[in-house]
Design an enzyme around this catalytic site. Sequence first.
Site, PDB file in Angstrom:
ATOM      1  N   CYS A  53      -2.065   4.475  10.556  1.00  0.00           N
ATOM      2  CA  CYS A  53      -1.847   5.742  11.277  1.00  0.00           C
ATOM      3  C   CYS A  53      -3.119   6.055  12.058  1.00  0.00           C
ATOM      4  CB  CYS A  53      -1.406   6.874  10.364  1.00  0.00           C
ATOM      5  SG  CYS A  53      -2.636   7.339   9.177  1.00  0.00           S
TER       6      CYS A  53
ATOM      7  N   CYS B 228       0.893  -1.184   0.000  1.00  0.00           N
ATOM      8  CA  CYS B 228       0.000   0.000   0.000  1.00  0.00           C
ATOM      9  C   CYS B 228       0.916   1.215   0.000  1.00  0.00           C
ATOM     10  CB  CYS B 228      -0.854   0.039   1.257  1.00  0.00           C
ATOM     11  SG  CYS B 228      -2.040  -1.275   1.384  1.00  0.00           S
TER      12      CYS B 228
HETATM   13  C1  LIG Z   1      -2.013   4.901   4.549  1.00  0.00           C
HETATM   14  S1  LIG Z   1      -1.756   5.017   2.838  1.00  0.00           S
HETATM   15  C2  LIG Z   1      -0.118   4.432   2.665  1.00  0.00           C
HETATM   16  C3  LIG Z   1       0.939   5.467   2.976  1.00  0.00           C
HETATM   17  C4  LIG Z   1       2.310   5.059   2.490  1.00  0.00           C
HETATM   18  N1  LIG Z   1       2.740   3.806   3.062  1.00  0.00           N
HETATM   19  C5  LIG Z   1       3.349   6.122   2.781  1.00  0.00           C
HETATM   20  O1  LIG Z   1       4.088   5.997   3.765  1.00  0.00           O
HETATM   21  O2  LIG Z   1       3.436   7.079   2.017  1.00  0.00           O
HETATM   22  C6  LIG Z   1      -2.691   3.715   2.173  1.00  0.00           C
HETATM   23  C7  LIG Z   1      -2.594   3.567   0.671  1.00  0.00           C
HETATM   24  O3  LIG Z   1      -3.246   2.363   0.287  1.00  0.00           O
HETATM   25  C8  LIG Z   1      -3.854   2.578  -0.965  1.00  0.00           C
HETATM   26  N2  LIG Z   1      -4.867   1.528  -1.172  1.00  0.00           N
HETATM   27  C9  LIG Z   1      -6.195   1.563  -0.901  1.00  0.00           C
HETATM   28  N3  LIG Z   1      -6.772   0.396  -1.239  1.00  0.00           N
HETATM   29  C10 LIG Z   1      -5.795  -0.395  -1.725  1.00  0.00           C
HETATM   30  C11 LIG Z   1      -5.766  -1.716  -2.254  1.00  0.00           C
HETATM   31  N4  LIG Z   1      -6.896  -2.460  -2.339  1.00  0.00           N
HETATM   32  N5  LIG Z   1      -4.600  -2.196  -2.700  1.00  0.00           N
HETATM   33  C12 LIG Z   1      -3.473  -1.449  -2.639  1.00  0.00           C
HETATM   34  N6  LIG Z   1      -3.434  -0.201  -2.146  1.00  0.00           N
HETATM   35  C13 LIG Z   1      -4.584   0.323  -1.707  1.00  0.00           C
HETATM   36  C14 LIG Z   1      -4.392   3.977  -0.870  1.00  0.00           C
HETATM   37  O4  LIG Z   1      -4.623   4.500  -2.167  1.00  0.00           O
HETATM   38  C15 LIG Z   1      -3.261   4.682  -0.116  1.00  0.00           C
HETATM   39  O5  LIG Z   1      -2.372   5.248  -1.020  1.00  0.00           O
END
Ligand SMILES: C[S@@+](CC[C@H](N)C(=O)[O-])C[C@H]1O[C@@H](n2cnc3c(N)ncnc32)[C@H](O)[C@@H]1O
Length: 448
Positions: free
Chosen positions: A385, A264
């Site tokens: 978070c 993610c």
């Molecule tokens: C909390 S953020 C991650 C922040 C990142 N790790 C950083 O430190 O910059 C969660 C991310 O998961 C993505 N996301 C949402 N659903 C997802 C899925 N089914 N598969 C992969 N990524 C997904 C969102 O678009 C978002 O960018």
Amino acid sequence: MLAFEVLRAVDERDAYANLVLPPLLRKAREKEGFEARDAALATELVYGTLRRQGTYDAIIAACVDRPLREVDPPVLDVLSLGAHQLLGTRIPPHAAVSATVELARAVLGEGRAKFVNAVLRKITRQDLDAWLAEVAPPYEKDAEDHLAVMHSHPRWVVSALWDALGGGRAGIEALLAADNERPEVTLVARPGRIGVEELAGAAETEPGRWSPYALRLAEGGEPGAIESVRDGRAGVQDEGSQLVAIALANVPLEGPDTRWLDGCAGPGGKAALLGALAAGRGAALLASEKQPHRARLVERALAGNPGPYQVIAADGTRPPWREGSFDRVLVDVPCSGLGALRRRPEARWRRRPEDLDGFGPLQRGLLTEALKAVRVGGVVGYATCSPHLAETRVVVDDVLKKHGGGELVDARPYFPGVDALGDGPDVQLWPHLHGTDAMYLALIRRTA
Ligand SMILES: C[S@@+](CC[C@H](N)C(=O)[O-])C[C@H]1O[C@@H](n2cnc3c(N)ncnc32)[C@H](O)[C@@H]1O
């Protein structure tokens, strides 16, 4: 006027203050000769008013003779801006009242400006402490309601944070107060790309509290003015996020350790640090993100990474990789963000308890797939978070119970030097204890 425009955008369009404010400030600087001092005041008015909205609503409600929901939203915004100037800044009361009434005349008209004037005059009757003593229910009668008004959080958020934090009154009060403080800007010197000493030479900073790669930028410092931040050797990253990536990288593994996955990854903060750490170990990072536009941000964050990496846009709940392909996997799942309330002043008012129902299945799906993606003996880091138990321990316990094949590793030894980490095996960081966002990390080793 500028602060009012931002509050209206937040209210009407569900805009984020931290996205709307900077372009308006830039325009004001170019067209109206706004100086740094004016910009700092406008920023403080916007953020302070949004953060303290719950407290100011309770005070304004005591000064008007109808329910607040019957006051037009633009009028309420002007009143909140006035209340913040009167109760939350050192602006002299007469100046605060006259500036707010002048704003009301310009944006609401003469009739409503008179109403604003009358309400603000009532607010000037006493200071913030006296108002709080009047409008907050006694702690003994209703502790959560009391804290909600005193520290300007929705009651359900107070309740959820307290459940996760445990303990008595002092801890939760310190946490809620910390949520109302402006967070420091923390930099990360990405290892193998720039040393901390070199980064420290580029700006006025203090050492990080916990992360060996962190530096805290002095008040008023502009990360965009630092060349190594612009070219990606360094970045802006909360120390909690740094610690999560470092902990996952440092859990000992038996056997090969060459294939790392961030499932993610968008916008790429942790991926950039993981990629740099992987490079130092001769490992390669696959950074995957569902949203293509966010995957492009990950691409940008990883450009220049000293070791091999690849960025793809993929759904982590229906992944394109084969089972057991990775030695270390991070899933930093989408969540309510209740651990980063310091950064998003409007978020606490926008979130609803029902939002958690939407995140729950996605979080479980992503963790389940992460556990399949890692090889037997490899480790998954499940991060949020948010400290909300429904997004942290409950998800981890549910997934482990349902699918088996994994065991929790005590994560605390991989946060060296960090105190107040609780009983483990997972780790919950806290703004009031660690000065970080409330990041959560569970480390799970695949056993079968
Ligand atoms: C909390 S953020 C991650 C922040 C990142 N790790 C950083 O430190 O910059 C969660 C991310 O998961 C993505 N996301 C949402 N659903 C997802 C899925 N089914 N598969 C992969 N990524 C997904 C969102 O678009 C978002 O960018």
